[in-house]
Design a protein around this motif. Structure first.
Motif, PDB file in Angstrom:
ATOM      1  N   SER A  33     -30.081   2.287  -1.312  1.00  0.00           N
ATOM      2  CA  SER A  33     -29.505   2.448  -2.685  1.00  0.00           C
ATOM      3  C   SER A  33     -28.101   2.176  -2.784  1.00  0.00           C
ATOM      4  O   SER A  33     -27.203   2.474  -1.791  1.00  0.00           O
ATOM      5  CB  SER A  33     -29.931   3.816  -3.123  1.00  0.00           C
ATOM      6  N   ASP A  34     -27.306   1.938  -3.846  1.00  0.00           N
ATOM      7  CA  ASP A  34     -26.084   1.781  -3.916  1.00  0.00           C
ATOM      8  C   ASP A  34     -25.241   1.042  -3.062  1.00  0.00           C
ATOM      9  O   ASP A  34     -24.291   1.274  -2.462  1.00  0.00           O
ATOM     10  CB  ASP A  34     -25.352   3.469  -3.911  1.00  0.00           C
ATOM     11  N   PRO A  35     -25.651  -0.235  -2.812  1.00  0.00           N
ATOM     12  CA  PRO A  35     -25.290  -0.817  -1.707  1.00  0.00           C
ATOM     13  C   PRO A  35     -23.987  -1.641  -2.012  1.00  0.00           C
ATOM     14  O   PRO A  35     -23.920  -2.160  -3.208  1.00  0.00           O
ATOM     15  CB  PRO A  35     -26.397  -2.150  -1.668  1.00  0.00           C
ATOM     16  N   GLY A  36     -23.046  -1.301  -1.085  1.00  0.00           N
ATOM     17  CA  GLY A  36     -21.776  -2.069  -1.183  1.00  0.00           C
ATOM     18  C   GLY A  36     -22.031  -3.181   0.064  1.00  0.00           C
ATOM     19  O   GLY A  36     -22.368  -3.103   0.709  1.00  0.00           O
ATOM     20  N   VAL A  37     -21.372  -4.412  -0.485  1.00  0.00           N
ATOM     21  CA  VAL A  37     -21.511  -5.782   0.521  1.00  0.00           C
ATOM     22  C   VAL A  37     -20.286  -6.128   0.383  1.00  0.00           C
ATOM     23  O   VAL A  37     -19.545  -6.441  -0.622  1.00  0.00           O
ATOM     24  CB  VAL A  37     -22.482  -6.526  -0.247  1.00  0.00           C
ATOM     25  N   VAL A  38     -19.763  -6.822   1.653  1.00  0.00           N
ATOM     26  CA  VAL A  38     -18.477  -7.591   1.913  1.00  0.00           C
ATOM     27  C   VAL A  38     -18.485  -8.635   2.871  1.00  0.00           C
ATOM     28  O   VAL A  38     -19.381  -8.621   3.660  1.00  0.00           O
ATOM     29  CB  VAL A  38     -17.295  -6.514   2.276  1.00  0.00           C
ATOM     30  N   ARG A  39     -18.016  -9.704   2.496  1.00  0.00           N
ATOM     31  CA  ARG A  39     -17.956 -10.951   3.448  1.00  0.00           C
ATOM     32  C   ARG A  39     -16.430 -10.735   4.164  1.00  0.00           C
ATOM     33  O   ARG A  39     -15.432 -10.676   3.263  1.00  0.00           O
ATOM     34  CB  ARG A  39     -17.888 -12.176   2.855  1.00  0.00           C
ATOM     35  N   VAL A  40     -16.580 -10.770   5.569  1.00  0.00           N
ATOM     36  CA  VAL A  40     -15.380 -11.095   6.349  1.00  0.00           C
ATOM     37  C   VAL A  40     -15.534 -12.097   7.152  1.00  0.00           C
ATOM     38  O   VAL A  40     -16.606 -12.206   8.161  1.00  0.00           O
ATOM     39  CB  VAL A  40     -15.301  -9.726   7.259  1.00  0.00           C
ATOM     40  N   GLY A  41     -14.815 -13.266   6.956  1.00  0.00           N
ATOM     41  CA  GLY A  41     -15.088 -14.634   7.210  1.00  0.00           C
ATOM     42  C   GLY A  41     -16.517 -15.106   7.420  1.00  0.00           C
ATOM     43  O   GLY A  41     -16.860 -15.454   6.283  1.00  0.00           O
ATOM     44  N   GLU A  42     -17.161 -15.240   8.325  1.00  0.00           N
ATOM     45  CA  GLU A  42     -18.572 -15.730   8.373  1.00  0.00           C
ATOM     46  C   GLU A  42     -19.672 -14.645   8.720  1.00  0.00           C
ATOM     47  O   GLU A  42     -20.562 -14.925   8.812  1.00  0.00           O
ATOM     48  CB  GLU A  42     -18.944 -16.748   9.278  1.00  0.00           C
TER      49      GLU A  42
END
Length: 531
Positions: A33-42
């Protein structure tokens, strides 16, 4: 663990010819729940709300946005979180990479806004003293191209933070909405976009995703003319669109230029799984509004992202050969790391759980009760345990757990006539979380004079659990009748308002009337998916 058959959990995607592949939602099953998602490079990282579970703020890693694996937690222990907490604790999670400090940062709602930082995504993370003094909850953090850091929250304002992301330096850059949930900022030149949810996140609420845009973070903000951008509430009547109440969205661009949106959602008929994380491809209109490719309702199946198919899998099984528990395990109490309640070194290759006082309706027992999320519909979970029940009704075995007032226990124990395999439960018709006043029901017992047994629970895909045991891991005997554990079932393990966590499964050993100490040795814990 000795046994007669085995299997491996299936992956979330299917590789195809010529590099093409497909995936099926949800991409992280079960309570994420309440997911935070981030991309860092690949690489992609996601954090989730954990409420009272510790270690907390579970972090997962992916290379293709579909297949994920646990890598760490935002913290190992926060003793101030209430024991057995399911309504509060820590929640509203966000993860970013701050290029100004080269630090990964997790923000979450706890005593205001708490902040955790680490030089690596897996941690260990440091709890930033004092947290972040900002209005609202459900933090969303955005780092602009020039390195300036901004916060959105339930307050409906955009706030500028210091370069290190720890202090408010401008409390009101602009206002984009009134009360809201799960807001996020992102940029696709020349516009900035803000997304947010409304209508509450409890089961059955008409949770939606809204959007607005502006040429400047100072506003003014133009509402998307099609709001809500995402919406579905059919109370389980549409099998083609089973994912309901989409909220807490995060729109992001891959390193190859594609756009996707992640969000949590739930299925009407699977309350044990709580809110899963789904993934939708995003397309852009000619006038620069983002749209889920398949329309407002979350979809079942899509072509995979143009990313390398990397079939990570969320960890479930554990053979206890490592000096630490697998990253899937947590406790519903501040963990006891001392070895007094459980140990992986007392008998190497086994998880030894020492009997704790009382039974599984009160907190002392949970010092030695590792749990993990139930994230499958159709599966078996098996353990091999050695335990010599000596006195009282001391017991050791498997537990299905929601709160201290709602759980199912399957164990080696003692009854008045001697040693037995017992299937029992706690329920409380008057209070969802009051374990002390819960009613203990013995559902079935089978005489068993041995000290070692294989214990298994099998879920049928419809939230019915069947319990069986074996002396050798090959010949099994069912104990009692299947137990319904869905919403309104015999032992309701579903999430709902003021009980935000999904169902869990774990291992335990309790004294329950015995005066002397004892222990149980668990050889392994094996989950086999039939999903």
């Amino acid at each position: 663990m000795a046994g007669c058959a085995g299997g491996a959990p299936g992956a979330g995607g299917t590789a195809g010819s010529g590099g093409a592949w497909q995936y099926t939602n949800p991409v992280i099953k079960g309570d994420w729940s309440d997911p935070g998602v981030v991309r860092v490079g690949e690489d992609y990282y996601s954090v989730r709300s954990t409420f009272g579970w510790q270690p907390g703020l579970a972090v997962a890693h992916s290379k293709d946005l579909v297949h994920w694996e646990y890598i760490g937690n935002g913290f190992s222990s926060l003793p101030s979180i209430g024991t057995g907490e399911v309504a509060n604790g820590i929640w509203g999670s966000e993860i970013i990479y701050n290029p100004n400090t080269s630090m990964f940062m997790i923000y979450a709602t706890y005593n205001g806004l708490s902040v955790f930082e680490s030089a690596t995504p897996e941690g260990p993370y440091t709890n930033v003293a004092g947290g972040l003094m900002a209005e609202g909850y459900d933090p969303g953090v955005f780092v602009d191209d020039d390195g300036r850091v901004y916060l959105v929250s339930s307050a409906g304002k955009i706030v500028e933070l210091s370069a290190d992301g720890k202090t408010v330096i401008n409390p009101s850059v602009s206002t984009y909405a009134g009360w809201n949930e799960g807001p996020e900022l992102f940029k696709r030149a020349p516009y900035y976009y803000v997304t947010w949810s409304s209508n509450g996140t409890d089961r059955g609420a008409n949770g939606v995703v809204n959007s607005a845009r502006s040429m400047s973070l100072a506003g003014p903000w133009e509402l998307d003319p099609t709001n809500p951008v995402m919406q579905n509430l059919n109370n389980g009547t549409d099998p083609a669109h089973p994912f309901e109440g989409p909220q807490h969205s995060e729109v992001l661009q891959t390193q190859n230029g594609e756009w996707f949106v992640t969000f949590h959602t739930w299925e009407w008929n699977y309350g044990t799984l709580a809110r899963n994380m789904c993934l939708e491809p995003v397309v852009w209109t000619e006038d620069s509004w983002w749209r889920p490719k398949n329309g407002r309702k979350p979809s079942l199946t899509n072509d995979g992202p143009n990313l390398p198919y990397t079939p990570y899998a969320i960890q479930r099984s554990d053979d206890f050969s490592s000096p630490t528990l697998g990253p899937q395990w947590f406790f519903h109490i501040a963990p006891d790391w001392s070895g007094a309640s459980w140990s992986l070194s007392d008998n190497p290759g086994f998880l030894r759980i020492k009997t704790r006082d009382y039974d599984l309706n009160v907190f002392p027992a949970y010092k030695g009760t590792p749990l993990q999320r139930i994230d499958l519909k159709h599966f078996t979970a098996e353990t091999a345990v050695t335990f010599d029940a000596q006195s009282g009704h001391e017991a050791a075995g498997l537990i299905l757990h929601s709160t201290m007032a709602f759980n199912v226990m399957f164990s080696l124990t003692r009854a008045d006539a001697g040693k037995v395999i017992e299937l029992a439960s706690f329920t409380n018709a008057d209070n969802r979380v009051d374990g002390a006043r819960a009613t203990r029901t013995t559902m079935a017992t089978v005489p068993f004079d041995g000290t070692s047994a294989h214990l298994k629970v099998s879920f049928d895909g419809q939230e019915n659990a069947t319990f069986s045991f074996s002396a050798d891991g090959c010949t099994w005997q069912v104990v009692g009748t299947p137990v319904s554990v869905g919403l309104g079932g015999q032992v309701d393990l579903s999430w709902r308002v003021q009980g935000w966590s999904g169902a869990t499964i774990g291992l335990f050993a309790v004294k329950n009337g015995a005066t002397a100490d004892n222990y149980a040795d668990f050889d392994s814990f094996t989950v086999t998916s039939q999903d």
